[in-house]
Design an enzyme around this catalytic site. Structure first.
Site, mmCIF file in Angstrom:
data_model
loop_
_atom_site.group_PDB
_atom_site.id
_atom_site.type_symbol
_atom_site.label_atom_id
_atom_site.label_comp_id
_atom_site.label_asym_id
_atom_site.label_seq_id
_atom_site.Cartn_x
_atom_site.Cartn_y
_atom_site.Cartn_z
ATOM 1 C CB VAL A 43 -65.521 5.336 25.423
ATOM 2 C CG1 VAL A 43 -65.239 5.030 23.963
ATOM 3 C CG2 VAL A 43 -66.963 5.025 25.768
ATOM 4 C CE LYS A 44 -64.173 1.734 20.577
ATOM 5 N NZ LYS A 44 -63.705 0.953 19.473
ATOM 6 C CG ASP A 45 -60.619 1.305 29.441
ATOM 7 O OD1 ASP A 45 -60.025 0.943 28.413
ATOM 8 O OD2 ASP A 45 -60.100 2.053 30.295
#
Length: 185
Positions: A43-45
């Site tokens: 999700v950090k992308d």
């Protein structure tokens, strides 16, 4: 023809998947947002790209610059993927509790990795927080991401994840469960 112009265009638009076995006794539909479909498997992308785009837009990150961040790995990977496409260098500072594999994968995508001791308080000059801040001050043409205090971190989800979930559920979402972390989850 349908194709992404680069890896960054594959971030987001991840599927919702029905959870079956662990929720079979529940009288409701439970869905998971499958963020491992992002190119960095996280999700950090989303927030990494948003923080970079916002820093470019307001001039904090300049062409050919160096991105500096203290990370446990996932944000670093998202930042590194964007840096490859956009032509930036990366220096990531990790605590020594992170796996060798996380360090190795960040190095494999071109980042310089510095490992700091875990068993120190954040204000200690050896902590990964302090080292990343110091490196940003000492490195010409650099930008310190500071994901913990960067408003673009949470803004990424306000602009992308939230609307995606709303659309995918036809606005019928009633509950949302997430680990908050730095706000980029």
């Amino acid at each position: 023809m349908e194709y992404a112009k680069n890896i960054l265009e594959t971030i987001g638009n991840t599927p919702l998947i029905k959870i079956n076995k662990i929720t079979e006794e529940l009288p409701c539909l439970v869905l998971a947002k499958y963020e491992t479909f992002n190119p960095g498997n996280s999700v950090k992308d989303r927030m990494a790209l948003k923080m970079i785009e916002d820093a470019e837009a307001d001039g904090r990150l300049k062409p050919g610059g160096t991105i500096i961040e203290g990370t446990s790995g996932n944000t670093g990977m998202g930042l590194a993927l964007a840096a490859i496409v956009k032509g930036y260098k990366c220096i990531f500072v990790l605590a020594d509790k992170q796996s060798k594999e996380k360090c190795d994968i960040l190095k494999a995508v071109g980042a310089q990795v510095i490992v700091c001791p875990t068993a120190v308080v954040p204000k200690d000059p050896r902590s990964y927080y302090s080292v990343s801040k110091r490196l940003a001050e000492e490195t010409p043409n650099s930008w310190y991401v500071n994901q913990y205090d960067n408003p673009s971190n949470a803004k990424a989800h306000y602009e992308s994840t939230g609307p995606e979930i709303w659309k995918q559920t036809d606005g019928k979402i009633t509950h949302f469960v997430v680990g908050v972390g730095t706000g980029g989850t």
